[in-house]
Scaffold this motif. Sequence first.
Motif, short mmCIF file in Angstrom:
data_model
loop_
_atom_site.label_atom_id
_atom_site.label_comp_id
_atom_site.label_asym_id
_atom_site.label_seq_id
_atom_site.Cartn_x
_atom_site.Cartn_y
_atom_site.Cartn_z
N GLU A 89 0.83 -1.21 0.00
CA GLU A 89 0.00 0.00 0.00
C GLU A 89 0.87 1.26 0.00
O GLU A 89 0.53 2.25 -0.66
N TYR A 93 0.79 4.02 -2.94
CA TYR A 93 0.53 5.44 -2.61
C TYR A 93 1.56 6.34 -3.29
O TYR A 93 1.21 7.41 -3.83
N HIS A 115 -8.79 7.53 -5.01
CA HIS A 115 -8.27 6.26 -4.51
C HIS A 115 -6.94 6.45 -3.78
O HIS A 115 -6.62 5.70 -2.85
N ARG A 116 -6.16 7.45 -4.19
CA ARG A 116 -4.93 7.72 -3.46
C ARG A 116 -5.25 8.17 -2.04
O ARG A 116 -4.56 7.80 -1.08
N GLU A 118 -7.92 7.31 -0.42
CA GLU A 118 -8.37 6.07 0.23
C GLU A 118 -7.17 5.24 0.68
O GLU A 118 -7.17 4.66 1.77
N THR A 119 -6.16 5.18 -0.18
CA THR A 119 -4.97 4.38 0.13
C THR A 119 -4.27 4.91 1.38
O THR A 119 -3.78 4.13 2.21
N GLN A 122 -6.15 3.59 4.15
CA GLN A 122 -5.92 2.15 4.29
C GLN A 122 -4.62 1.87 5.04
O GLN A 122 -4.54 0.93 5.84
N GLU A 177 -5.16 -3.70 -8.47
CA GLU A 177 -6.41 -3.97 -7.75
C GLU A 177 -6.65 -5.47 -7.58
O GLU A 177 -7.04 -5.93 -6.50
N GLU A 180 -4.44 -6.78 -4.84
CA GLU A 180 -4.91 -6.37 -3.52
C GLU A 180 -6.17 -7.14 -3.10
O GLU A 180 -6.29 -7.59 -1.95
N GLU A 210 -11.28 -1.60 -2.18
CA GLU A 210 -10.54 -2.06 -3.36
C GLU A 210 -11.49 -2.61 -4.43
O GLU A 210 -11.31 -2.37 -5.62
#
Length: 247
Positions: A89, A93, A115-116, A118-119, A122, A177, A180, A210
């Motif tokens: 992750e 990123y 999504h970055r 979100e990462t 995460q 994806e 992951e 994801e």
Amino acid sequence: MATSNSAKSTAKTDDTKSKPAAKSKTSRGGKTRTVSKSKPDATARSKRANTVARKTSTKAKSSAKANKSEEKGLADLLEHGVKDIYYAEKKIYRALPKMIKAADDEQLVEALTEHREETSGQIETLEKVFEEMGLKAKGEKCEAIDGILAESDSILDDFGGTFAGDAAIIFSCQAVEHYEIARYTSMVGFADALGLDKVRDMLKEILDQESSAHTKLDDLADGSINEAASEYDEDDDESDTASSTKS
């Protein structure tokens, strides 16, 4: 009323089918245990969770290096997986800004940017997973994600700025994806089997994110990006034909 032998036999067979037979399994270290495919009850799950916590605590206090012949269990595999994905992750990123900068489609830029973010969340969630498992947050080199990201760089070098550039970015992102999703799906199952409910829920939250990112990229590709790239190929073909006709 008397029960026929046939009925008794059928009932016995049905009962056998409903309860998976226990099997004897011997580890490479010579330990033999009886294992069952049936789901553990709440008491068994709680006992497993306590055992994992105890083993983790003991391992943390020990300064001796692990030997390759040391017995390994599901908790060890989960620990390896969490360290592996934590490393992954962080690498993802750091890799996303290059893809965001290279993307042309506004919706794709927005999706990758979201999504970055979100990462980042995460990574924080995984740090909580480490804490819940009594472990120090530390990544473990993941050659799989290194390979996927190295290939993504190569593809971006080849296709970045071309008519197929956005399709190439999605092509690379979907490889990430899928990796992951595969890892998180397995780890959710591990945590559930070990009775680590909080760990399971946190990993499931990331898995859902994801899966959602995967679906969003699919929708973008199918909705306009692949079609736009293919239209450009048609234009090139027509130009080549026209040039051939003139000559």
